[in-house]
Design an enzyme around this catalytic site. Structure first.
Site, PDB file in Angstrom:
ATOM      1  N   GLY A  77       0.818  -1.201   0.000  1.00  7.73           N
ATOM      2  CA  GLY A  77       0.000   0.000   0.000  1.00  7.73           C
ATOM      3  C   GLY A  77       0.850   1.249   0.000  1.00  7.73           C
ATOM      4  N   GLU A 123       1.210   3.302   2.470  1.00  5.12           N
ATOM      5  CA  GLU A 123       1.824   3.595   3.763  1.00  5.12           C
ATOM      6  C   GLU A 123       2.289   2.360   4.516  1.00  5.12           C
ATOM      7  OE1 GLU A 123      -1.029   6.002   5.755  1.00  5.12           O
ATOM      8  OE2 GLU A 123      -0.728   7.709   4.427  1.00  5.12           O
ATOM      9  N   VAL A 152      -7.749 -12.904   5.751  1.00  4.69           N
ATOM     10  CA  VAL A 152      -8.262 -13.728   4.657  1.00  4.69           C
ATOM     11  C   VAL A 152      -9.567 -13.130   4.154  1.00  4.69           C
ATOM     12  CG1 VAL A 152      -9.076 -16.016   3.993  1.00  4.69           C
ATOM     13  CG2 VAL A 152      -7.204 -15.788   5.643  1.00  4.69           C
ATOM     14  N   GLY A 153      -9.648 -12.902   2.860  1.00 10.17           N
ATOM     15  CA  GLY A 153     -10.871 -12.371   2.286  1.00 10.17           C
ATOM     16  C   GLY A 153     -10.575 -11.365   1.189  1.00 10.17           C
ATOM     17  N   ASP A 193     -10.583   6.886   9.599  1.00 10.63           N
ATOM     18  CA  ASP A 193     -10.317   6.861   8.154  1.00 10.63           C
ATOM     19  C   ASP A 193     -11.058   5.695   7.510  1.00 10.63           C
ATOM     20  OD1 ASP A 193      -9.108   7.834   5.810  1.00 10.63           O
ATOM     21  OD2 ASP A 193      -7.451   6.416   5.979  1.00 10.63           O
ATOM     22  N   PHE A 196     -12.326   0.839   1.558  1.00  9.22           N
ATOM     23  CA  PHE A 196     -10.958   0.451   1.224  1.00  9.22           C
ATOM     24  C   PHE A 196     -10.225  -0.224   2.380  1.00  9.22           C
ATOM     25  CE2 PHE A 196     -11.978   3.962  -1.652  1.00  9.22           C
ATOM     26  CZ  PHE A 196     -11.737   3.344  -2.874  1.00  9.22           C
ATOM     27  N   ASN A 197     -10.764  -0.169   3.589  1.00  6.53           N
ATOM     28  CA  ASN A 197     -10.112  -0.868   4.695  1.00  6.53           C
ATOM     29  C   ASN A 197     -11.081  -1.756   5.471  1.00  6.53           C
ATOM     30  OD1 ASN A 197     -11.353   1.362   5.998  1.00  6.53           O
ATOM     31  ND2 ASN A 197      -9.419   2.489   5.956  1.00  6.53           N
ATOM     32  N   ASP A 219      -6.471  -1.375   9.309  1.00  3.55           N
ATOM     33  CA  ASP A 219      -5.823  -0.061   9.154  1.00  3.55           C
ATOM     34  C   ASP A 219      -6.267   0.932  10.229  1.00  3.55           C
ATOM     35  OD1 ASP A 219      -4.572  -1.099   6.940  1.00  3.55           O
ATOM     36  OD2 ASP A 219      -5.951  -0.201   5.501  1.00  3.55           O
TER      37      ASP A 219
END
Length: 212
Positions: free
Chosen positions: A22, A24, A110-111, A147, A151-152, A165
Site C-alpha cells: 500500500g 503507507e 483472509v478475504g 479513516d 478500502f479498509n 488499518d
C-alpha cells in the site's frame, strides 16, 4: 532489527511472501513458533511523500523534524494499541500478536477488500454489522477509526467483515471526534447506498452511536 526482536521474543518464526503493498505499509505473510499463519505489517509512513503525510496524520501533526521511520514507528504503536484494546471486546479487527518499532504482527487477513467485490450476498446484513462494530468501538473503547471506508474493510469467506488499518484512530475525547465519526459513518453509508441501494441516514446513525 525489528524482525530480529520479534523472532527473539517468540512472536515470529518465519517471514514469507508479500501479500499486499500500500501507500503507507507493506504486508507479508509470516508464521509463529506455533505454526500459526500471521500477517506482518511493515509501516513506511510517508517515505515517498513525507511532508504531505505529516499534514494529514493527527498523531504527527504536533511533532517536528520527524523522520519517516520514526513516524512509521508511531503509526505501528498506535495501530497495535487499537488492536489490543478492541480485539478483546470482540470488535471485528485482526488479533494482535506483537509489535516492534514500525512492524505490527497480527492474525492472517483472509478475504477480499469490500470495494473489489462485485456481488455481495446479504449486503444489508453486512452493512448493519459494520455499523455495529463502529458503535461497539465507540461505546466500549471510546475509539473512532478515523479513516474508515470500503478500502479498509475485508469480507471473509463467511461474509463477515474485518476492519483493518487503525493507525489514525482518535479517542472519543478528541476535539474533532464527532467530525471523524461522522465521516466514517457517512463513507460507509454512501458506499452501500451507491453500490447496493441501501438507504440510511448518517446523522441519525451517529446520534444512535453516541447516545450513551
Amino acid at each position: 532489527m525489528a524482525l530480529n526482536v520479534l523472532v527473539q521474543t517468540d512472536i515470529l518464526a518465519s517471514f514469507g511472501q508479500s501479500v499486499g503493498i500500500g501507500k503507507e505499509a507493506d504486508v507479508y505473510e509470516g508464521q509463529t513458533p506455533k505454526d500459526e499463519v500471521v500477517a506482518i505489517k511493515i509501516h513506511r509512513l510517508g517515505r515517498t511523500s513525507f511532508r504531505q503525510t505529516k499534514r494529514l496524520r493527527t498523531y504527527t501533526a504536533d511533532k517536528h523534524h520527524l523522520s519517516w521511520l520514526y513516524a512509521s514507528r508511531l503509526a505501528a504503536e498506535k495501530e497495535y494499541e487499537a488492536l489490543e484494546t478492541l480485539y478483546p471486546l470482540k470488535v471485528a479487527v485482526p488479533k494482535p500478536y506483537g509489535q516492534n518499532r514500525h512492524i505490527v504482527v497480527m492474525s492472517n487477513i483472509v478475504g477480499d477488500d469490500l470495494f473489489t467485490i462485485k456481488e455481495l450476498p446479504r449486503a444489508d446484513k453486512i452493512f448493519d454489522t459494520i455499523l455495529k462494530n463502529i458503535e461497539q468501538s465507540y461505546q466500549k473503547a471510546q475509539i473512532i477509526h478515523g479513516d474508515l471506508s470500503e478500502f479498509n474493510i475485508i469480507i471473509n469467506p463467511k461474509l463477515k467483515p474485518l476492519i483493518i488499518d487503525w493507525p489514525q484512530w482518535v479517542s472519543a475525547a478528541h476535539p474533532n471526534a464527532l467530525f471523524y465519526l461522522e465521516r466514517d459513518v457517512t463513507n460507509i453509508c454512501n458506499f452501500f447506498e451507491k453500490k447496493y441501494g441501501i438507504l440510511s441516514n448518517p446523522q441519525f446513525l451517529v446520534k444512535k452511536i453516541t447516545k450513551n
